[in-house]
Motif scaffolding. Structure first.
Motif, short mmCIF file in Angstrom:
data_model
loop_
_atom_site.label_atom_id
_atom_site.label_comp_id
_atom_site.label_asym_id
_atom_site.label_seq_id
_atom_site.Cartn_x
_atom_site.Cartn_y
_atom_site.Cartn_z
N VAL A 164 16.21 0.98 -43.58
CA VAL A 164 15.99 1.35 -42.18
C VAL A 164 14.63 2.08 -42.36
O VAL A 164 13.76 1.93 -41.41
CB VAL A 164 16.93 2.29 -41.96
N ARG A 165 14.20 2.99 -43.37
CA ARG A 165 13.06 3.46 -43.32
C ARG A 165 12.05 2.70 -43.54
O ARG A 165 10.72 2.66 -42.94
CB ARG A 165 12.87 4.29 -44.66
N HIS A 223 11.07 0.66 -40.36
CA HIS A 223 10.55 1.55 -39.28
C HIS A 223 9.24 1.87 -39.37
O HIS A 223 8.21 2.05 -38.52
CB HIS A 223 11.44 3.24 -39.20
N VAL A 282 20.78 0.47 -47.44
CA VAL A 282 20.73 0.75 -45.93
C VAL A 282 19.57 1.78 -45.93
O VAL A 282 18.93 1.48 -44.78
CB VAL A 282 22.04 0.89 -45.65
N GLU A 283 19.80 2.78 -46.30
CA GLU A 283 18.91 3.89 -45.81
C GLU A 283 17.33 3.47 -46.19
O GLU A 283 16.60 3.82 -45.27
CB GLU A 283 19.15 5.31 -46.87
N THR A 326 16.45 -6.47 -37.98
CA THR A 326 15.33 -7.10 -38.10
C THR A 326 15.90 -8.50 -38.93
O THR A 326 16.76 -8.31 -39.81
CB THR A 326 14.23 -6.27 -38.92
N ILE A 356 22.85 -3.83 -43.98
CA ILE A 356 21.36 -3.78 -43.71
C ILE A 356 20.97 -4.46 -42.34
O ILE A 356 20.06 -3.83 -41.54
CB ILE A 356 20.54 -4.18 -44.73
N SER A 357 21.46 -5.67 -42.05
CA SER A 357 21.36 -6.42 -40.96
C SER A 357 21.49 -5.47 -39.45
O SER A 357 20.87 -5.30 -38.58
CB SER A 357 22.00 -7.63 -40.95
N LYS A 358 22.73 -5.01 -39.55
CA LYS A 358 22.99 -4.14 -38.34
C LYS A 358 22.38 -2.73 -38.16
O LYS A 358 21.70 -2.58 -37.22
CB LYS A 358 24.57 -3.81 -38.38
N ALA A 359 21.95 -2.17 -39.20
CA ALA A 359 21.05 -0.96 -39.31
C ALA A 359 19.89 -1.33 -38.98
O ALA A 359 19.16 -0.38 -38.26
CB ALA A 359 21.26 -0.42 -40.58
N THR A 360 19.12 -2.46 -39.52
CA THR A 360 17.64 -2.53 -38.96
C THR A 360 17.31 -3.39 -37.94
O THR A 360 16.32 -3.16 -37.28
CB THR A 360 16.95 -3.14 -40.52
#
Length: 280
Positions: free
Chosen positions: A162-163, A166, A158-159, A204, A198-202
């Motif tokens: 996100v990076r 972004h 996930v980390e 995208t 991953i979906s919720k965090a990004t």
């Protein structure tokens, strides 16, 4: 009818009550009409993806012209996507030829180098209204001569996702969550919790590679968890080759070649229709 990019195709698909769009590998030009028949029968927009090997074999311009012609005559909203490309020069060739979506695959690189190269592609694509897919993590199996051994599989975190999103501003992200390229005799084990996170965090659209080996149940679940693009290639190829082996074996040397290919194309249309039905 002009070809559309991924964002346009996804919007049309969602308007037609699809949660995701299938992106189907084209292996040879003879297969192409079968894809449009499946799209028309299911009222689905169509995303056709091309490997660099197929693009070099057939020619970028021939592919664009052929897909454009069928999209217009069949009245099917269509996106033409360059898949799994590691060569930025080849991506530029595809963009200039008229492809409307591209993938830069830097998954074999460090995350820093992957981000840097993907960003270059995004900056090339934005003025042309072309969408860009990136990949993070290493998906197992083989595709178009490129293989990843089991010990080299890396599940996307996930980390990192996100990076990556972004810093690159990609339109969609291919993630490694348990699927395998080229798998058609077994069952992939999707890590659904990781996919959802991953979906919720990004925020995208996410891409599922290795879609052939995913069970129907897992596929229906994945498209509710953030997967908006599903790559399918091996299953069509297997069906097409299998049918051709049978028809060529039974045929005579003076038979029209089309007689050998029609059953193969009918099998491909059926595979596409079955897959598209899972994306609702």
């Amino acid at each position: 009818m002009s070809l559309l990019n991924f964002n346009d195709i996804l919007r049309i698909a969602q308007e037609r009550q699809f949660k995701a769009i299938g992106s189907f590998n084209l292996h040879c030009i003879e297969m192409l009409p079968a894809y449009f028949r499946a799209a028309k029968k299911t009222n689905s927009p169509l995303m056709i993806q091309i490997s660099t090997g197929t693009a070099q074999y057939l020619g970028y311009k021939l592919l664009v012209d052929s897909v454009c012609s069928l999209a217009e005559s069949e009245n099917v909203p269509t996106c033409l996507h360059l898949d799994h490309c590691t060569d930025i020069n080849a991506i530029e060739t595809a963009m200039n030829a008229g492809f409307t979506s591209v993938m830069y695959d830097g998954s074999h690189l460090s995350i820093d180098d992957n981000i840097a190269n993907t960003r270059i592609v995004v900056e090339m694509a934005r003025p042309k209204n072309i969408t860009v897919e990136g990949e993070l993590g290493a998906i197992g199996g083989s595709e178009d001569g490129k293989a990843v051994a089991d010990e080299d599989i890396t599940i996307t975190t996930v980390e990192d996702a996100v990076r990556f999103v972004h810093e690159t501003q990609v339109d969609m992200l291919a993630v490694s969550v348990g699927t395998v390229h080229g798998l058609y005799t077994g069952k992939a084990q999707i890590r659904h919790e990781r996919l959802t996170a991953i979906s919720k965090a990004t925020g995208t659209p996410l891409v599922l590679h290795g879609g052939t080996g995913v069970s129907d149940e897992d596929m229906r679940l994945a498209v509710t968890e953030g997967i908006n693009k599903v790559n399918v290639g091996t299953e069509m190829n297997v069906q097409w080759v299998g049918q051709c082996k049978t028809t060529f074996e039974k045929g005579k040397v003076n038979d029209s070649v089309r007689k050998f290919l029609i059953p193969a194309n009918e099998a491909v249309t059926q595979v596409l229709m079955e897959k598209i039905a899972l994306f609702k």
